[in-house]
Design an enzyme around this catalytic site. Structure first.
Site: not given
Length: 573
Positions: A45, A82, A84, A215
């Site tokens: 990001h 990922d 995201h 996570y």
């Protein structure tokens, strides 16, 4: 999303970058075939001058730039699995043709973070980098093994083998695995072994896997384990379960392929695989067959800006303004050839169509055929020669007379069956094929003089024109015709067009009169000027039909490039 900095954050972030660079050096120098860097914080990001989304430095982007500079690499593939979107990596390389960035990510039509328009499939890169940025948005949660494999088989791997990278780097986030609270996906750890195995076949095996998100400790650890075991050469575990991708995944994959068709040889002969698009405006999509592709409406801000700049003379009411979000979103998909056709409902179909016609012409379409069915106001087009309007209604609209670009066909379907065959075959199709449109728009309004069978017939036969590009705009009072129209457009099954009924003498005379009107206004004059038919059914004679040819170039030269007067269906000799 903010980035929280603690006492050791900077040191940890530097160590993450350092470990990533060490792995690249080890692979490129031949010390190891491949490897994985287990680093945190993640990086994808992070942008050139801004930390973002738990990311301080963009480990993968720095590694790619390092490999280019130190080893003079000209082709690097970055695969981001990922959950995201790695917008930081996209921003860094979106103008760079030496790096292909592929990302799949939870998107949900821009509802999921980072909620960026440029995370959608149509963000293909900028400048020299066009075609080298590949986004595959997941528009629903619950994607599983078959969806991930389909993305590799039908997007990533064909592109990767054509690109022929010298190094592959993976932004390896495992929040896309089952159990993760962020991703809410259903892909099992085993699938990452298969994905890794496929990537090992590229770049002579030079593969660097860099940890990003993840996570759920159990899911994360098992997925990492599967990845590392595959890198070490262990047998790839067998996967079980359903291997067919879901419809939403197929739609996303097909959208990506359509968006990238101009840039890749393997897509050279690709046709729009999705046939029919619509929006779920007022829940109308539930009336339509399953294969229909749902498109997100344009937001009100975007619509207001577009209307205020281009269409203020047409749009006078708020209800029309709001409905244009659906109309233009679907139309854009058709104009960009991402879908073959589409269907929208509108509270003011005549205005929506007027905007659609002008929008299509502004997009570059030179010949748009528009057929109106029902009692509605036909708004004249200022683009003479670029639009041809045929109005099918029970009574002629007051103040309207036939002209070169407007034809009124007064017709009321017979109560005993379908006599509209004669009008379609004897007049509408010959005129339409003579015009050879780039796009066909059909509007269905109130007090229509055709039943569902006649309308279905019209849509079915018009699909032979304009490479099947048809846009249907249905007045919201006539929403009951949408399922039948959608079935025709989707091609789910051939509908029954009703019992054939021969036309009355009055209707035969109407068709003949319109032919003569078209002769007088040069709408296929070459055909009609020499016809000597005693055909009593309103159709062209067999001799005429056999000699139909389509010639436009000579007439366009005589009339100028914007006039586009019809040469008709050719000379009869």
């Amino acid at each position: 999303m903010s980035f929280s900095v603690f006492q050791n954050t900077y040191r940890c972030a530097r160590l993450a970058v350092g470990a990533t660079l060490q792995l690249v050096d080890a692979v490129m120098s031949g010390k190891v075939c491949n490897g994985m860097a287990l680093v945190r914080p993640p990086g994808h990001h992070s942008q050139r001058s801004a930390a973002n989304g738990f990311c301080l430095f963009n480990n993968v982007a720095i590694a790619a730039e390092h490999a280019k500079l130190k080893y003079s690499l000209q082709r690097i593939l970055i695969v981001d699995w990922d959950v995201h979107h790695g917008q930081g990596t996209q921003y860094i390389f979106e103008e760079d043709p030496s790096v292909v960035y592929f990302s799949w990510h939870r998107y949900e039509h821009q509802e999921f973070w980072p909620s960026l328009k440029e995370s959608d499939y149509d963000a293909v890169g900028l400048g020299k980098g066009k075609g080298f940025n590949i986004n595959l948005p997941w528009n629903k949660v619950g994607m599983g093994n078959s969806d991930y494999l389909a993305a590799f088989f039908h997007v990533l791997l064909p592109m990767a083998f054509e690109f022929d990278p010298e190094l592959v780097i993976v932004s390896s986030g495992y929040d896309s695995a089952i159990g993760d609270p962020e991703g809410q996906m259903n892909a099992t750890p085993e699938v990452f072994a298969h994905l890794t195995h496929f990537l090992m076949q590229l770049a002579n095996g030079k593969l660097c896997v860099i940890l990003e998100g993840g996570y759920h400790l159990k899911s994360l650890s098992e997925s990492v384990c599967m990845t590392v075991k595959t890198l070490l050469g262990d047998p790839v575990p067998q996967m079980t379960g359903e291997m067919a991708p879901c419809l939403s995944a197929v739609e996303s994959i097909q959208n990506v392929r359509a968006a990238h068709k101009p840039y890749w040889k393997w897509l050279l002969y690709e046709v729009p695989p999705i046939k029919t698009a619509t929006t779920d405006c007022k829940g109308s999509a539930r009336l339509l067959p399953a294969p229909v592709h749902l498109v997100k409406e344009m937001d009100n801000t975007e619509i207001k800006a577009l209307v205020s700049g281009l269409y203020t003379d047409l749009v006078k009411e708020d209800k029309t303004l709001l409905s244009l979000g659906s109309t233009l979103a679907i139309l854009d998909k058709i104009l960009k050839k991402e879908v073959c056709n589409g269907i929208a409902d509108s509270p003011t179909s005549s205005v929506s169509v007027a905007v659609a016609l002008r929008h299509a012409v502004r997009f570059g379409f030179q010949r748009v055929l528009c057929i109106f069915v029902g009692d509605m106001q036909v708004i004249p087009s200022a683009e003479d020669g670029k639009t041809l309007m045929i109005h099918i209604c029970e009574k002629e609209e007051s103040g309207k007379t036939n002209s070169k670009h407007y034809i009124s066909l007064n017709w009321k379907e017979d109560a005993e069956g379908n006599d509209f065959f004669s009008a379609v075959l004897g007049f509408i199709l010959p005129v339409a094929y003579s015009y050879q449109p780039n796009l066909t728009v059909v509007a269905v309004g109130p007090n229509r003089s055709l039943g569902i069978s006649g309308i279905s017939l019209l849509f079915a036969l018009l699909q032979g024109l304009a490479e099947s590009r048809i846009f249907a705009v249905i007045e919201d009072t006539e929403i009951n015709v949408m399922p039948s129209v959608a079935k025709v457009l989707v091609g789910a099954s051939t509908p029954h067009f009703g019992v054939y009924v021969p036309p009355s003498q009055e209707k035969v005379n109407k068709i003949k009169l319109l032919r003569h009107t078209c002769l007088e206004t040069f709408l296929y004059d070459n055909l009609l000027s020499s016809r000597k038919s005693n055909d009593e059914g309103g159709h062209l004679s067999l001799r005429e039909s056999a000699l139909l040819t389509f010639r436009r170039s000579g007439q366009e030269q005589r009339c100028g490039p914007n006039e586009n007067a019809l040469t008709g269906l050719g000379n009869v000799v």
